[in-house]
Design an enzyme around this catalytic site. Structure first.
Site, PDB file in Angstrom:
ATOM      1  CE  LYS A 107      12.617  57.327 -21.461  1.00 29.86           C
ATOM      2  NZ  LYS A 107      12.555  56.744 -20.073  1.00 29.86           N
ATOM      3  CD  GLN A 150       9.306  63.146 -17.372  1.00 29.94           C
ATOM      4  OE1 GLN A 150       9.308  63.136 -16.151  1.00 29.94           O
ATOM      5  NE2 GLN A 150      10.402  63.294 -18.074  1.00 29.94           N
ATOM      6  CE  LYS A 198      11.058  67.129 -16.851  1.00 30.48           C
ATOM      7  NZ  LYS A 198      11.748  66.382 -15.767  1.00 30.48           N
ATOM      8  CE  LYS A 226       9.070  60.984 -12.326  1.00 26.45           C
ATOM      9  NZ  LYS A 226      10.138  61.795 -12.949  1.00 26.45           N
ATOM     10  N   GLY A 248      14.887  56.247 -14.171  1.00 24.90           N
ATOM     11  CA  GLY A 248      15.106  56.566 -12.755  1.00 24.90           C
ATOM     12  C   GLY A 248      14.536  57.911 -12.349  1.00 24.90           C
ATOM     13  CG  ASP A 249      12.288  61.140 -10.204  1.00 26.47           C
ATOM     14  OD1 ASP A 249      12.451  62.005 -11.061  1.00 26.47           O
ATOM     15  OD2 ASP A 249      11.879  61.420  -9.049  1.00 26.47           O
ATOM     16  CB  THR A 275      19.488  65.229 -15.109  1.00 27.04           C
ATOM     17  OG1 THR A 275      18.902  64.039 -15.622  1.00 27.04           O
ATOM     18  CG2 THR A 275      18.416  66.202 -14.707  1.00 27.04           C
ATOM     19  CB  SER A 293      15.814  58.687 -21.215  1.00 33.96           C
ATOM     20  OG  SER A 293      16.215  58.385 -19.912  1.00 33.96           O
TER      21      SER A 293
HETATM   22  P1  NDP Z   1      18.438  61.052  -6.001  1.00 35.31           P
HETATM   23  O1  NDP Z   1      17.626  60.035  -5.323  1.00 35.31           O
HETATM   24  O2  NDP Z   1      19.687  60.656  -6.688  1.00 35.31           O
HETATM   25  O3  NDP Z   1      18.786  62.236  -4.993  1.00 35.31           O
HETATM   26  C1  NDP Z   1      17.775  62.960  -4.355  1.00 35.31           C
HETATM   27  C2  NDP Z   1      18.417  63.990  -3.460  1.00 35.31           C
HETATM   28  O4  NDP Z   1      17.409  64.858  -2.956  1.00 35.31           O
HETATM   29  C3  NDP Z   1      19.099  63.390  -2.260  1.00 35.31           C
HETATM   30  O5  NDP Z   1      20.154  64.242  -1.887  1.00 35.31           O
HETATM   31  C4  NDP Z   1      17.993  63.377  -1.213  1.00 35.31           C
HETATM   32  O6  NDP Z   1      18.478  63.375   0.107  1.00 35.31           O
HETATM   33  C5  NDP Z   1      17.303  64.682  -1.524  1.00 35.31           C
HETATM   34  N1  NDP Z   1      15.883  64.597  -1.183  1.00 35.31           N
HETATM   35  C6  NDP Z   1      14.979  63.746  -1.683  1.00 35.31           C
HETATM   36  N2  NDP Z   1      13.777  63.927  -1.126  1.00 35.31           N
HETATM   37  C7  NDP Z   1      13.958  64.900  -0.242  1.00 35.31           C
HETATM   38  C8  NDP Z   1      13.083  65.550   0.645  1.00 35.31           C
HETATM   39  N3  NDP Z   1      11.788  65.214   0.746  1.00 35.31           N
HETATM   40  N4  NDP Z   1      13.604  66.541   1.398  1.00 35.31           N
HETATM   41  C9  NDP Z   1      14.906  66.885   1.288  1.00 35.31           C
HETATM   42  N5  NDP Z   1      15.772  66.304   0.473  1.00 35.31           N
HETATM   43  C10 NDP Z   1      15.302  65.344  -0.286  1.00 35.31           C
HETATM   44  O7  NDP Z   1      17.445  61.766  -7.033  1.00 35.31           O
HETATM   45  P2  NDP Z   1      17.792  62.631  -8.312  1.00 35.31           P
HETATM   46  O8  NDP Z   1      19.034  63.405  -8.112  1.00 35.31           O
HETATM   47  O9  NDP Z   1      17.663  61.757  -9.488  1.00 35.31           O
HETATM   48  O10 NDP Z   1      16.534  63.610  -8.339  1.00 35.31           O
HETATM   49  C11 NDP Z   1      16.559  64.901  -7.739  1.00 35.31           C
HETATM   50  C12 NDP Z   1      15.482  65.760  -8.372  1.00 35.31           C
HETATM   51  O11 NDP Z   1      15.733  65.877  -9.783  1.00 35.31           O
HETATM   52  C13 NDP Z   1      14.066  65.221  -8.262  1.00 35.31           C
HETATM   53  O12 NDP Z   1      13.168  66.313  -8.191  1.00 35.31           O
HETATM   54  C14 NDP Z   1      13.848  64.505  -9.598  1.00 35.31           C
HETATM   55  O13 NDP Z   1      12.498  64.392  -9.921  1.00 35.31           O
HETATM   56  C15 NDP Z   1      14.580  65.471 -10.519  1.00 35.31           C
HETATM   57  N6  NDP Z   1      15.000  64.934 -11.809  1.00 35.31           N
HETATM   58  C16 NDP Z   1      15.775  63.813 -11.902  1.00 35.31           C
HETATM   59  C17 NDP Z   1      16.210  63.371 -13.124  1.00 35.31           C
HETATM   60  C18 NDP Z   1      17.129  62.206 -13.272  1.00 35.31           C
HETATM   61  O14 NDP Z   1      17.564  61.946 -14.412  1.00 35.31           O
HETATM   62  N7  NDP Z   1      17.492  61.509 -12.216  1.00 35.31           N
HETATM   63  C19 NDP Z   1      15.792  64.044 -14.371  1.00 35.31           C
HETATM   64  C20 NDP Z   1      15.045  65.269 -14.161  1.00 35.31           C
HETATM   65  C21 NDP Z   1      14.654  65.660 -12.917  1.00 35.31           C
HETATM   66  P3  NDP Z   1      18.690  61.963   0.887  1.00 35.31           P
HETATM   67  O15 NDP Z   1      19.972  61.380   0.329  1.00 35.31           O
HETATM   68  O16 NDP Z   1      18.772  62.316   2.318  1.00 35.31           O
HETATM   69  O17 NDP Z   1      17.481  61.155   0.554  1.00 35.31           O
HETATM   70  O1  2IT Z   2      12.038  63.864 -14.265  1.00 39.36           O
HETATM   71  C1  2IT Z   2      12.667  63.336 -15.216  1.00 39.36           C
HETATM   72  O2  2IT Z   2      12.733  63.879 -16.316  1.00 39.36           O
HETATM   73  C2  2IT Z   2      13.325  62.054 -14.982  1.00 39.36           C
HETATM   74  N1  2IT Z   2      13.294  61.564 -13.854  1.00 39.36           N
HETATM   75  C3  2IT Z   2      13.986  61.331 -16.110  1.00 39.36           C
HETATM   76  C4  2IT Z   2      12.984  60.549 -16.901  1.00 39.36           C
HETATM   77  C5  2IT Z   2      13.561  59.646 -17.975  1.00 39.36           C
HETATM   78  O3  2IT Z   2      12.750  58.961 -18.590  1.00 39.36           O
HETATM   79  O4  2IT Z   2      14.774  59.615 -18.189  1.00 39.36           O
END
Ligand code: NDP
Ligand code: 2IT
Length: 464
Positions: free
Chosen positions: A103, A124, A127, A139, A178-179, A222, A397
């Site tokens: 997952k 993961q 976590k 992943k 998603g991520d 999240t 999830s």
């Molecule tokens: P999104 O794609 O929704 O947003 C990512 C954000 O981070 C955007 O603002 C993006 O800017 C910025 N970003 C991405 N890459 C870079 C980079 N290399 N340098 C600077 N800024 C960057 O992703 P999420 O919000 O889903 O994910 C954000 C973080 O949270 C990640 O580390 C992800 O692994 C983690 N995460 C996500 C979960 C989820 O449920 N979605 C769960 C747990 C962890 P821009 O718009 O300019 O690209």
């Molecule tokens: O980093 C993370 O925990 C996620 N991107 C969410 C993973 C999931 O299966 O919901």
């Protein structure tokens, strides 16, 4: 003064653990840097436990845990809007399924490579173990960049990616979500293609839009979970709650936006957000509606924010402090890195502590560099590590998987209550584990040890 995280480990044992980690590494493969960063932190945390209980060594748990079960790497050919064929690389890393089906999310970003996905998949595992739910770790993703692409192009890419991915996934096998770069739009196209290829309508992906099988609260989970975790951590550590406090947040995606939303709901004042081009500092509090419009509806840069709010400041990346991120140099009570890995450096950590920050909670995966984490722990501020603090997303999830399997849908209130319970349980478990292993207040060691124990015990019980 809190204990140094390394104080309880015999220095000779630590040296041996370091040597072992080094022996695993191929120095010519820079892609693996982030994977080793994640692995080193975990192995150093668990060293005292590993060395004191022979069952882990007898069962070769470390050697087995750091190797993914399998990695799929494949070519993705798709047609762009000019009828030109484009080629990307797709991946799925199935890391460990001791506790349940693999997952973990899918990341679409040009920086994606095997090393990045191994780091994310490895994190993961632990976590998902911390959630207490029956989910293993995995992943996947691609170096495809959804930025600037039309919906049609994103759909074409997702369909082509699923042409290969469908062979490896299934609701009892491996359930992606998603991520970065993968939200409800991408999950919708991926799900549609899976259904078409397999003729099966099943919970093979999570993060689906609600109207065709998604869970209420998954988009918020999240970010909300990160804030629930922080409230509990502050309570345990005897610090004031977030109400009325200035907070800084990085990122402006799914995680950042919902963290900001929950901070407002608790009466806090989130004053920053950022994207890959720059940071917004709005001293009166970030305008959440505008943020949603810019980043989720229009999908444009944050530069446009300042045009609508002249009292705010836009700081482009080119004007960031040396070795740092602008958001961490703004005084705050609590900080929430929610963008990406290694976005918070030692210089940033020093600026936060100097400016009176009492709490840092990681919304992104591994956003703080190892020396920044070390500095936070030495300084005795509250530090909530990613694998514990951002587990709310994957936890919901798993609740989506459960609803799909039952052919049921739960109310927003029910999922929110479950999420809150899970986050409080994770935080308490991590704090208690840290206490038990002589590193009171060290949530990094607490999370690594608690997650490791659950996975390792399952691996031992299941044999080879
Ligand atoms: P999104 O794609 O929704 O947003 C990512 C954000 O981070 C955007 O603002 C993006 O800017 C910025 N970003 C991405 N890459 C870079 C980079 N290399 N340098 C600077 N800024 C960057 O992703 P999420 O919000 O889903 O994910 C954000 C973080 O949270 C990640 O580390 C992800 O692994 C983690 N995460 C996500 C979960 C989820 O449920 N979605 C769960 C747990 C962890 P821009 O718009 O300019 O690209
Ligand atoms: O980093 C993370 O925990 C996620 N991107 C969410 C993973 C999931 O299966 O919901």
């Amino acid at each position: 003064m809190k204990q140094n995280r390394l104080a309880s480990v015999d220095q000779k044992d630590l040296e041996r653990a370091r040597k072992y980690i080094k022996s695993l590494r191929n120095p010519n493969c820079r892609e693996d840097d982030v994977f080793f960063q994640a692995m080193e932190e975990v192995l150093l945390s668990i060293a005292p436990l590993y060395l004191s209980d022979p069952k882990y060594k007898e069962n070769a748990i470390v050697q087995r845990l750091v190797k993914p079960d399998r990695i799929f790497k494949f070519k993705v050919e798709w047609m762009d809007r000019n009828n030109q064929i484009q080629v990307n690389t797709g991946y799925r890393v199935q890391f460990n399924n001791a506790l349940g089906p693999y997952k973990g999310g899918l990341r679409f970003h040009p920086s994606v490579n095997e090393g990045v996905l191994k780091f994310l998949g490895f994190e993961q595992i632990l976590k998902n173990a911390l959630t207490g739910l029956p989910i293993g770790g995995g992943k996947g993703g691609s170096d495809f960049d959804p930025k600037g692409k039309t919906d049609f192009e994103v759909m074409n890419f997702c369909s082509a990616y699923m042409q290969e991915l469908h062979k490896y996934i299934g609701p009892r096998i491996d359930v992606p979500a998603g991520d970065i770069g993968v939200g409800a739009r991408e999950i919708g196209y991926l799900f549609g293609q899976y259904k078409k290829i397999t003729s099966s309508y099943e919970g093979v992906l999570t993060g689906k839009p609600f109207f065709f099988g998604g869970s209420l609260m998954r988009p918020e989970a999240t970010g909300y979970g990160v804030v629930y975790f922080t409230e509990k951590m502050l309570e345990i550590e005897g610090k004031k709650p977030l109400e009325g406090k200035v907070c800084t947040v990085s990122g402006s995606g799914n995680v950042a936006l919902h963290a900001i939303e929950k901070l407002y709901a608790l009466g806090a004042v989130p004053v920053t957000c950022s994207d890959s081009k720059g940071t917004v500092y709005d001293p009166r509090g970030v305008d959440l509606d505008l943020l949603k419009e810019l980043k989720f509806e229009k999908r444009v840069s944050l530069e446009e924010y300042a045009g609508k709010h002249p009292e705010s400041q836009y700081i482009p990346v080119s004007e960031y402090p040396k070795d740092g991120h602008a958001a961490w140099h703004i005084p705050c009570y609590a900080a929430f890195p929610c963008a990406t890995q290694n976005e918070l450096s030692l210089a940033d950590a020093k600026a936060l502590v100097k400016n009176g920050c009492v709490s840092v909670t990681e919304g992104a995966n591994m956003p703080s560099t190892p020396d920044a984490i070390h500095y936070f722990l030495e300084s005795g501020i509250c530090f909530g590590p990613a694998k514990a603090a951002n587990a709310g997303g994957v936890a919901v999830s798993a609740l989506e998987m459960s609803q799909n399997a039952q052919m049921m849908r739960w109310s927003f209130e029910k999922v929110d209550a479950e999420l809150k319970d899970i986050m409080v349980h994770i935080c308490t478990n991590v704090a208690q584990t840290a206490d038990e292993y002589g590193v009171t207040g060290n949530y990094v060691d607490g999370a690594n040890i608690a997650g490791f124990k659950r996975v390792a015990d399952a691996m031992i019980a299941e044999g080879i």
